[in-house]
Design a protein around this motif. Structure first.
Motif, short mmCIF file in Angstrom:
data_model
loop_
_atom_site.label_atom_id
_atom_site.label_comp_id
_atom_site.label_asym_id
_atom_site.label_seq_id
_atom_site.Cartn_x
_atom_site.Cartn_y
_atom_site.Cartn_z
N UNK A 1 0.85 -1.20 0.00
CA UNK A 1 0.00 0.00 0.00
C UNK A 1 0.88 1.24 0.00
N UNK A 2 0.51 2.24 -0.81
CA UNK A 2 1.25 3.50 -0.88
C UNK A 2 0.49 4.55 -0.09
N UNK A 3 1.16 5.13 0.89
CA UNK A 3 0.57 6.15 1.76
C UNK A 3 1.16 7.51 1.43
N UNK A 4 0.30 8.51 1.33
CA UNK A 4 0.75 9.89 1.22
C UNK A 4 0.64 10.53 2.59
N UNK A 5 1.77 10.98 3.13
CA UNK A 5 1.82 11.63 4.43
C UNK A 5 1.99 13.13 4.20
N UNK A 6 0.99 13.90 4.62
CA UNK A 6 1.01 15.36 4.44
C UNK A 6 1.07 15.99 5.82
N UNK A 7 2.24 16.45 6.20
CA UNK A 7 2.48 16.99 7.55
C UNK A 7 3.55 18.06 7.46
N UNK A 8 3.24 19.28 7.93
CA UNK A 8 4.20 20.38 7.79
C UNK A 8 5.23 20.44 8.90
N UNK A 9 5.05 19.68 9.98
CA UNK A 9 6.05 19.58 11.03
C UNK A 9 7.13 18.59 10.54
N UNK A 10 8.30 19.12 10.24
CA UNK A 10 9.33 18.30 9.60
C UNK A 10 9.72 17.10 10.45
N UNK A 11 9.91 17.30 11.75
CA UNK A 11 10.33 16.19 12.62
C UNK A 11 9.27 15.11 12.70
N UNK A 12 8.00 15.51 12.85
CA UNK A 12 6.92 14.54 12.91
C UNK A 12 6.77 13.83 11.57
N UNK A 13 6.91 14.58 10.49
CA UNK A 13 6.83 14.00 9.15
C UNK A 13 7.87 12.91 8.99
N UNK A 14 9.12 13.22 9.34
CA UNK A 14 10.20 12.26 9.18
C UNK A 14 10.02 11.05 10.10
N UNK A 15 9.57 11.29 11.33
CA UNK A 15 9.38 10.20 12.29
C UNK A 15 8.28 9.24 11.83
N UNK A 16 7.13 9.79 11.42
CA UNK A 16 6.03 8.95 10.97
C UNK A 16 6.41 8.18 9.70
N UNK A 17 7.08 8.85 8.77
CA UNK A 17 7.49 8.18 7.53
C UNK A 17 8.41 7.01 7.83
N UNK A 18 9.35 7.22 8.74
CA UNK A 18 10.29 6.15 9.12
C UNK A 18 9.55 4.95 9.70
N UNK A 19 8.62 5.21 10.61
CA UNK A 19 7.89 4.12 11.26
C UNK A 19 6.97 3.39 10.28
#
Length: 223
Positions: A1-19
């Motif tokens: 499944x391909x997820x699009x993560x739209x989050x302007x908080x860079x740290x949260x964006x990177x953390x969620x993408x990694x997990x």
């Protein structure tokens, strides 16, 4: 499944993408509403995790545009706005779920599993046809005059891009973005391999539909 993560908080964006990637998902990320619309209009994601407060275009406006365009891609709003009115507004804008920050990653995963377990509503768009060829998106099967066959998810994504744009020449870069994602470092030879696979599928079901090579540009599907 391909997820699009739209989050302007860079740290949260990177953390969620990694997990999410650790859980086996393909993840595309962006940090503003305009870039998010590009991904959505290219029909790239299977699921969208959408922050409500974004630069340029808000998450609720993105949702409203999607639903007005009959885009039914599932959306989970992730936002710090947690009042009852905020939740009602978000859900009424077209969200499938609403998750208030801060949240545990395990809760996000549970909500993703819940959405993916929901039965798909069959619509006319679940079947794409061209000439003597029929592709069923829900079952990922291809049917023609001489039978049917199952396809891989990537084969299906590639064929869907062609069938939704029949008669049009699609560039190699567009196809790579649609099937592998904008940030993928996949080699162009992979696209050639999958074009070969699709041609074999068309032949296997006895279809008269052809995938034409347009030299120097890309490919076109024709009845």
């Amino acid at each position: 499944m391909r997820i699009l993560l739209v989050e302007d908080d860079k740290k949260l964006n990177e953390s969620l993408a990694f997990q999410l990637k650790k859980e086996g998902f393909l993840v595309d990320t962006c940090q503003d509403g305009e870039e998010a619309l590009y991904y959505i209009e290219e029909n790239i994601p299977d699921l969208i995790l959408l922050d409500r407060m974004l630069p340029f275009i808000s998450g609720t406006e993105i949702l409203e545009r999607m639903r007005q365009a009959h885009n039914e891609t599932p959306v989970i709003l992730i936002t710090a706005l947690g009042s009852l009115d905020d939740k009602v507004t978000g859900l009424d804008s077209g969200a499938d779920d609403y998750l208030v920050k801060p949240f545990a990653f395990e809760e996000l995963m549970a909500r993703i599993r819940c959405i993916t377990r929901r039965p798909r509503r069959m619509t006319q768009d679940d079947q794409l046809t061209l000439g003597d060829l029929t592709y069923c998106l829900g079952e990922n099967t291809l049917a023609g005059p001489e039978g049917s066959c199952s396809m891989s998810k990537r084969e299906g994504a590639l064929l869907e891009a062609f069938l939704r744009n029949s008669g049009q020449t699609l560039s190699r870069s567009l196809l790579l973005t649609r099937v592998w994602g904008i940030d993928s470092d996949v080699e162009e030879g992979n696209l050639d391999n999958y074009i070969h696979f699709l041609r074999r599928r068309l032949k296997a079901v006895g279809s008269s539909v052809h995938l034409r090579t347009v030299r120097g540009i890309g490919y076109r599907i024709e009845a």
